[in-house]
Design an enzyme around this catalytic site. Sequence first.
Site, PDB file in Angstrom:
ATOM      1  N   GLY A 298      77.350  49.626  10.974  1.00 46.67           N
ATOM      2  CA  GLY A 298      76.696  48.376  10.585  1.00 46.67           C
ATOM      3  C   GLY A 298      76.877  48.063   9.106  1.00 46.67           C
TER       4      GLY A 298
ATOM      5  CB  THR B 190      93.916  57.005  11.512  1.00 49.75           C
ATOM      6  OG1 THR B 190      95.119  57.113  10.758  1.00 49.75           O
ATOM      7  CG2 THR B 190      94.147  57.453  12.938  1.00 49.75           C
TER       8      THR B 190
ATOM      9  CD  GLN C 180      67.190  47.986  14.146  1.00 50.53           C
ATOM     10  OE1 GLN C 180      66.650  48.228  15.222  1.00 50.53           O
ATOM     11  NE2 GLN C 180      67.486  48.934  13.282  1.00 50.53           N
TER      12      GLN C 180
ATOM     13  CG  ASN D 212      66.092  46.906   9.084  1.00 50.13           C
ATOM     14  OD1 ASN D 212      66.261  45.759   8.698  1.00 50.13           O
ATOM     15  ND2 ASN D 212      65.986  47.926   8.259  1.00 50.13           N
TER      16      ASN D 212
ATOM     17  CB  CYS E 270      68.052  52.623   4.574  1.00 47.85           C
ATOM     18  SG  CYS E 270      68.993  52.328   6.040  1.00 47.85           S
TER      19      CYS E 270
ATOM     20  CB  SER F 171      75.430  49.768  13.957  1.00 47.84           C
ATOM     21  OG  SER F 171      75.406  51.152  13.772  1.00 47.84           O
ATOM     22  CB  ALA F 172      78.198  52.605  18.257  1.00 52.23           C
ATOM     23  CG  HIS F 173      73.670  54.842  14.786  1.00 55.30           C
ATOM     24  ND1 HIS F 173      72.399  55.111  14.351  1.00 55.30           N
ATOM     25  CD2 HIS F 173      74.232  54.065  13.819  1.00 55.30           C
ATOM     26  CE1 HIS F 173      72.205  54.540  13.162  1.00 55.30           C
ATOM     27  NE2 HIS F 173      73.302  53.886  12.827  1.00 55.30           N
TER      28      HIS F 173
END
Length: 385
Positions: free
Chosen positions: A72, A238, A180, A152, A326, A200-202
């Site tokens: 994110g 990569t 979120q 968030n 954060c 954001s995947a997590h």
Amino acid sequence: MMDKIYLDYAATAPMLPEVLEEMMPYFVSSYGNPSGIHATGREARKAIETARRRTARAIGAENTEICFTSGGSESDNLAIQGAAFAFKDKGNHLITSAVEHPAVIQSCRWLEKQGFRVTYLPVDQFGMVSPETLEEAVCPETILVSIMTANNEIGTLEPVAEIGRICREKGILFHTDAVQAVGAIELRVQDLNADLLSISAHKFHGPKGVGALYIRQGTRLESVIHGGKQERGLRAGTENVPGIVGLGRAIEIAEENRLNCIQSIREKRDILIREVLEKIPGSQLNGHPEQRLPNHCHFSFAGIESEALLLRLDLAGIAASGGSACTSGSLEKSHVLEAIGLEEDMIRGSIRMTLGQETTREEILQAAQSLRTIVEDLRGLTGWH
Ligand SMILES: Cc1ncc(COP(=O)(O)O)c(C=O)c1O
């Protein structure tokens, strides 16, 4: 051993076994570099393109509109800095809000040092941006508006569809940080009139360290990470093949589950809110009472220090957080809570509890009971009444 109760899904969510299962081959057996022209490379390339298709489908985008990133924060940086530098010949003014994630606010602060001008819109007591105030802030030099889909810290949903409509009408790019929101509310980039959207995947049971930026067809962006030609030359390096595969599978599952799970999560969240507000005097819910993420609670308790409360909850096996992940760990005051005008005492005594699909009703009742006991206990120690 005491069972743990995890109520910090806004910080991160556990990865689903089926997501891990799909990622596994790309660590060891299908290890090719997707840029390779040989079969091993092509296998990895194919996996990335499948993930791109799944990601695009989840938000109503075209495959070519998805750029994979490291999460994110990078998506926000790429959207904001990338747009600012691509459009600097058109103007040097950006608009965002006072309650954005630090990845957005700090990108804007950095741009200010490079000569851009940024308006940080105020919010109401629920953390909501007013589309009218935004419209008034627009000037001929405005090139980008960045307003988050869901906050968030306090869970408030911003009127992004309306904001997107205003931006489209005025020919200004619109970025929304939807980190979120994925899996929690329906997200269609067309309905939002978004040109750029961060993922954001997590946050939706995918792996950490991988994300995506939706970039509407034809939107010019300057690259932020320079080097090779990966991701159409926009994001060198990569590709994180297993991570991207995990993101693709996780977002697909999140969308499949959304309609089935969300109602039950919302009901449990409402039980938690009710239990806290009815049974703990001097407590309040922060953020918008209705226009909020279905899994999100943010409470303040008068006369309480949130650090002490969080530590006691942790000892009781309950994971919650203070404000955003954060800013927790630092004793800095939350910029979001300041922006909604919360009094000092209520800022100091605030915690976030966020639910997931695994959260049970029993856990919620247990958490509410523990919260009540600990708050009473802490207040007893300081003589608060
Ligand atoms: C609204 C929002 N934006 C951006 C981020 C950053 O995402 P990441 O952890 O993938 O860098 C977060 C994570 O807490 C978030 O909640």
